[in-house]
Write an enzyme that holds these catalytic residues in place. Structure first.
Site, PDB file in Angstrom:
ATOM      1  N   LYS A   1       0.798  -1.235   0.000  1.00 39.35           N
ATOM      2  CA  LYS A   1       0.000   0.000   0.000  1.00 39.35           C
ATOM      3  C   LYS A   1       0.834   1.291   0.000  1.00 39.35           C
ATOM      4  CE  LYS A   1      -4.372  -1.422   2.071  1.00 39.35           C
ATOM      5  NZ  LYS A   1      -5.358  -1.077   3.098  1.00 39.35           N
TER       6      LYS A   1
ATOM      7  N   ASP B   1     -10.216   3.430   1.829  1.00 40.27           N
ATOM      8  CA  ASP B   1     -10.473   2.829   3.149  1.00 40.27           C
ATOM      9  C   ASP B   1     -11.255   3.780   4.069  1.00 40.27           C
ATOM     10  OD1 ASP B   1      -9.269   0.380   2.677  1.00 40.27           O
ATOM     11  OD2 ASP B   1      -7.300   1.035   3.381  1.00 40.27           O
TER      12      ASP B   1
END
Ligand code: ATR
Length: 293
Positions: free
Chosen positions: A75, A111
């Site tokens: 990520k 997210d």
């Protein structure tokens, strides 16, 4: 099985890169959504070892893959191989979604947005004006912390085992958003609970296979109105949430965040509203099957 027989010369490709990847629920969730929307796309899991990350991103360009989700451990590392990073992902410092716009790769992070949509739609709770206590200061906490601060919380308290990490995250969020934020040690968090409208666990405590662990928090000190959110989705109800429910609090498991971060990614790639109910049902079925001995 899904509609593999429907693949043709025009089928577009989406996917997820991570390492390991075989336990990811994203392929099941996204393929169910694509099938429901009758879209000519397939979503594929790709196991990409850290050393292969640059080649994988070059492969995304070469193969014309329309979109990728990015998960552990890529990520943060993936950012340097992209052409542009959306400002929110830049602030969070991590990318979980890549959009391929005619060869230009743009990184996003869905997210935090997924969490907020879950909180609003499933929890019927808007964080604006609320006092929020967040447990943890890792990658997930960064995404949630920035989004909570930007959505106008009255006060954010970040509690972490390693207090220096909480302090550093507080400083970063405060500098980026102007929000009032306090850092504390996880062991000292109980004194903040009577003021909390929302308590969120972002630590890995309680996550499979350590199902019997829980954050060391006295949920009985929360006000009656408090909502307790655990971003862990496996098991479907953590020991932490079981305790909160037994103490009479409203609880929300992490399944919703998983669904809505995926829905937001699908909407970025294909510009369509995602069928969240179908996605949620698929995840529920998969998690239930995993829980059976
Ligand atoms: P993620 O990206 O999923 O947030 P992470 O960056 O590794 O993962 O962060 C994990 C979080 O869980 C951290 O806040 C970590 O606390 P530390 O910063 O002190 O390591 C927390 N965590 C993990 N195991 C824990 C434990 N046994 N007790 C308390 N906190 C724990």
């Amino acid at each position: 099985m899904s509609g593999h027989a429907d693949l043709s010369g025009t089928t577009g490709v989406l996917g997820v890169i991570g390492y390991p990847i075989e336990h990811s629920l994203s392929p099941a969730m996204h393929n169910a959504a694509l099938q429901k929307l009758n879209l000519d796309y397939v979503y594929v899991p790709f196991a990409v070892a850290p050393a292969s990350l640059p080649a994988a991103i070059a492969g995304m360009r070469a193969l014309g893959i329309r979109g990728l989700n990015v998960t552990i451990p890529h990520k943060v590392a993936v950012k340097r191989y992209l052409d542009e990073i959306d400002p929110t992902a830049e602030m969070i410092g991590a990318v979980n979604t890549i959009c391929n716009e005619a060869g230009r790769l743009i990184g996003y992070n869905t997210d935090g947005e997924g969490f907020l949509r879950s909180l609003r739609e499933e929890g019927k709770t808007d964080p604006q004006g609320k006092t929020v206590v967040m447990l943890g200061a890792g990658g997930a906490a960064r995404a949630l912390g920035f989004h909570l601060a930007l959505s106008g919380v009255k006060r954010l308290i970040i509690a972490n085992r390693t207090v220096n990490r909480a302090t550093a995250l507080c400083q970063e969020i405060a500098a980026g958003t102007g929000c009032s934020i306090t850092a504390t040690a996880l062991s000292d968090v109980d004194s903040f609970l009577p003021e909390a409208d929302i308590l969120i666990n972002t630590t890995s405590l309680g996550m499979y296979p350590n199902n019997n662990t829980a954050p060391p928090v006295d949920v009985g000190r929360l006000p009656t109105r408090a909502l307790v959110y655990d971003i862990v989705y496996n098991p479907r109800e953590t020991v932490f949430l079981q305790r909160a429910r037994a103490a009479g609090k409203r609880v929300l498991p992490g399944l919703g965040m998983l669904v809505y971060q995926g829905a937001a990614a699908l909407e970025l790639w294909l510009g369509v509203a995602a069928p969240v109910d179908v996605m949620k049902e698929v995840l529920r079925r998969h998690l239930l099957a995993e829980e059976r001995p």
